[in-house]
Design a protein around this motif. Structure first.
Motif, short mmCIF file in Angstrom:
data_model
loop_
_atom_site.label_atom_id
_atom_site.label_comp_id
_atom_site.label_asym_id
_atom_site.label_seq_id
_atom_site.Cartn_x
_atom_site.Cartn_y
_atom_site.Cartn_z
N PHE A 273 0.82 -1.21 0.00
CA PHE A 273 0.00 0.00 0.00
C PHE A 273 0.86 1.26 0.00
CE2 PHE A 273 -2.98 -3.09 2.14
CZ PHE A 273 -3.69 -3.34 0.98
N ASP A 274 2.06 1.18 0.56
CA ASP A 274 2.99 2.31 0.44
C ASP A 274 3.39 2.49 -1.03
OD1 ASP A 274 2.98 2.73 3.20
OD2 ASP A 274 4.68 1.37 3.52
N PHE A 275 3.63 1.38 -1.70
CA PHE A 275 3.96 1.43 -3.12
C PHE A 275 2.80 2.01 -3.92
CE2 PHE A 275 3.32 -0.71 -7.22
CZ PHE A 275 4.44 -0.27 -7.90
N LEU A 276 1.58 1.55 -3.64
CA LEU A 276 0.41 2.04 -4.38
C LEU A 276 0.12 3.50 -4.07
CD1 LEU A 276 -1.94 -1.08 -4.18
CD2 LEU A 276 -0.64 -0.26 -6.16
N ALA A 277 0.49 3.95 -2.88
CA ALA A 277 0.33 5.37 -2.55
C ALA A 277 1.22 6.22 -3.46
CB ALA A 277 0.68 5.62 -1.09
N ASP A 278 2.44 5.74 -3.70
CA ASP A 278 3.34 6.44 -4.62
C ASP A 278 2.80 6.40 -6.05
OD1 ASP A 278 5.08 7.01 -2.54
OD2 ASP A 278 6.36 5.28 -2.93
N VAL A 279 2.22 5.26 -6.43
CA VAL A 279 1.61 5.13 -7.75
C VAL A 279 0.50 6.15 -7.93
CG1 VAL A 279 0.09 3.63 -9.13
CG2 VAL A 279 2.20 2.72 -8.16
N TRP A 280 -0.37 6.25 -6.93
CA TRP A 280 -1.49 7.19 -7.01
C TRP A 280 -1.00 8.63 -7.05
CZ3 TRP A 280 -5.69 8.16 -9.00
CH2 TRP A 280 -6.63 9.06 -8.50
N ALA A 281 0.02 8.94 -6.27
CA ALA A 281 0.56 10.29 -6.27
C ALA A 281 1.10 10.65 -7.66
CB ALA A 281 1.66 10.43 -5.22
N GLN A 282 1.78 9.71 -8.30
CA GLN A 282 2.33 9.99 -9.62
C GLN A 282 1.21 10.10 -10.66
OE1 GLN A 282 5.60 10.67 -10.79
NE2 GLN A 282 4.25 11.26 -12.49
N MET A 283 0.19 9.28 -10.54
CA MET A 283 -0.94 9.37 -11.48
C MET A 283 -1.58 10.77 -11.42
SD MET A 283 -2.86 5.68 -11.11
CE MET A 283 -2.31 4.25 -12.06
N LYS A 284 -1.78 11.26 -10.21
CA LYS A 284 -2.37 12.59 -10.06
C LYS A 284 -1.42 13.68 -10.57
CE LYS A 284 -3.36 12.02 -5.65
NZ LYS A 284 -3.86 12.31 -4.28
N GLN A 285 -0.13 13.51 -10.33
CA GLN A 285 0.84 14.48 -10.81
C GLN A 285 0.87 14.53 -12.33
OE1 GLN A 285 2.54 16.75 -9.27
NE2 GLN A 285 3.77 17.42 -11.02
N THR A 286 0.77 13.36 -12.97
CA THR A 286 0.76 13.31 -14.43
C THR A 286 -0.46 14.01 -15.00
OG1 THR A 286 1.98 11.21 -14.40
CG2 THR A 286 0.82 11.77 -16.44
N ILE A 287 -1.63 13.80 -14.36
CA ILE A 287 -2.84 14.48 -14.80
C ILE A 287 -2.66 16.00 -14.68
CG2 ILE A 287 -5.27 14.93 -14.21
CD1 ILE A 287 -5.51 11.96 -13.49
N HIS A 288 -2.13 16.43 -13.56
CA HIS A 288 -1.91 17.87 -13.35
C HIS A 288 -1.00 18.44 -14.43
CE1 HIS A 288 -1.04 21.69 -11.39
NE2 HIS A 288 0.25 21.42 -11.52
N GLU A 289 0.10 17.75 -14.70
CA GLU A 289 1.05 18.23 -15.71
C GLU A 289 0.40 18.27 -17.09
OE1 GLU A 289 4.30 15.56 -15.27
OE2 GLU A 289 5.06 16.52 -13.44
N GLY A 290 -0.41 17.25 -17.39
CA GLY A 290 -1.07 17.20 -18.69
C GLY A 290 -2.11 18.28 -18.87
N LEU A 291 -2.79 18.64 -17.79
CA LEU A 291 -3.83 19.67 -17.87
C LEU A 291 -3.24 21.07 -17.98
CD1 LEU A 291 -6.46 18.46 -15.23
CD2 LEU A 291 -6.67 18.40 -17.72
#
Length: 409
Positions: free
Chosen positions: A161-179
């Motif tokens: 779940f620590d790993f998946l927390a990092d995954v989720w953080a990066q997913m949101k960061q990528t969306i932000h950068e793309g927008l």
């Protein structure tokens, strides 16, 4: 099955099998043969036919630097083991050291011919998840009063779940950068970024359905455009299909106020679905067409949403099955070998289809006739029946008939 760490990989786009995989292969070769002062890499199959558009040459040469490296494309030689095949020859002072054959099997994973599949991947052992079908896993979970995310915890420990927390953080960061980005994507197509435009139009129509569509699609476009631009993304399960899962989860978190913990549990459930497809079929567009990438991503997203809404095992299965079933036969025909057209739009369409699958599962799961394991097997066999021109070779479909017009600017 392997760890979720082998499914959700953070890396550079635009292609997990054509950039992340070859990058991984060169890094391994450098460790295995540190005396090397020159590499000669020969690409075969899909790697050769779409290497220019996917940036395969660039990533190989950059990863080898400062070691001298040349790349040869051979699109004619048969690839009996896997369509993403490469040979890496190592030299020292002009003398040949060794030549290794490597298969880029999808999702950024590589297999060296003659070695166990998990030799160079810390979490790639199939023993991490002892059960390998949805039917087995759901029966076990029912018997032990577990949800899918709890089964992931049982197999991998709380650290997952620590790993998946990092995954989720990066997913949101990528969306932000793309927008927040605009302009034209790299390559000869002159593809305009459209995520920001979609997002800015979310309030033009007051209907909830239209707003949902524009938001979800803007998030999918944002992620996929970042991938096409060579940005940092998370494979879910591949680079080319990276926009589906994060877009639906981002939308649901914003609209329904789900916590990060709930989203992480959903990622675990969706990851198990992706792992089942990877284990029993394929997530490689070069092996089974885009149904293996976008279809798998849609199944993962639908299952993640069903877990988010705490649906039962039959409903989760129905959502994942419907999502895959209606992508069967989808070809992989990227124009000019670029992960742009039709790839970016497909992420958005699949994201909306995942939400539709969730809705159907909420009402119709008790009427289902097709098991998820059955549709996975069907997808694999369908992919094997596809002509080679429709499996990420850019030689059929849209890639064949689209007329690339020179940029007037």
């Amino acid at each position: 099955m392997q760890s979720l760490r082998e499914l959700y990989k953070t890396g550079t786009g635009p292609s997990s099998s054509h950039t992340m995989g070859p990058e991984r292969a060169i890094k391994i070769m450098r460790k295995l043969y540190p005396e090397t002062d020159e590499f000669q890499v020969t690409l075969f199959g899909s790697l050769a036919l779409t290497g220019d558009g996917h940036g395969t040459d660039r990533v190989i040469i950059n990863t080898a630097h400062p070691i001298k490296c040349s790349v040869i494309h051979d699109g004619e030689k048969p690839c009996p083991v896997h369509p993403n095949t490469m040979e890496i020859a190592a030299y020292k002072r002009g003398n040949h050291i060794i030549t290794r054959t490597v298969y880029s099997v999808g999702g950024g994973s590589v297999v060296f011919d003659g070695d166990p599949p998990d030799k160079y991947e810390k979490y790639a052992s199939d023993g991490i998840y002892p059960l390998n079908t949805y039917n087995e896993i759901s029966e076990y979970c029912r018997a032990n009063n577990l949800r899918l995310w709890q089964y992931a915890e049982l197999c991998e420990g709380k650290e997952i779940f620590d790993f998946l927390a990092d995954v989720w953080a990066q997913m949101k960061q990528t969306i932000h950068e793309g927008l927040t980005a605009n302009g034209v994507l790299p390559g000869i197509l002159g593809t305009q970024r459209r995520a920001q435009k979609l997002y800015n139009q979310r309030h033009i129509d007051e209907s909830a359905q239209t707003r949902e569509n524009r938001l979800v699609c803007s998030y999918a476009f944002a992620t996929s455009e970042q991938n096409a631009a060579g940005g940092i993304i998370v494979t879910a399960p591949t680079c080319g299909a990276c926009g589906v899962v994060p877009s639906v989860l981002k939308y649901m978190q914003d609209e329904r106020k789900f916590t990060d913990e709930q989203i992480i549990h959903a990622l675990a459930a969706g990851g198990i679905i992706g792992n089942l497809i990877k284990k029993n079929a394929s997530i490689s567009g070069a092996e089974c067409g885009c149904q293996a990438e976008i279809g798998s991503a849609c199944s993962m997203a639908a299952a993640a949403l069903a877990e988010l809404f705490e649906m039962g095992f039959d409903q989760i299965e129905y959502a994942a099955e419907v999502a895959m079933e209606h992508h069967l036969g989808l070809t992989c025909d990227p124009i000019a070998g670029l992960v742009q057209i039709p790839c970016i739009e497909r992420n958005a369409v699949a994201a909306m289809r995942a939400i539709n699958a969730l809705s159907l599962a909420n009402f119709l799961a008790d009427t289902r006739k097709i098991r998820f394991d059955t549709v996975v097997k069907t997808m694999y066999n369908t992919g094997k029946d596809l002509l080679n021109s429709y499996r990420e070779t850019s030689s059929g479909g849209l890639a064949k008939y689209y007329e690339i017009k020179p940029d007037k600017n």
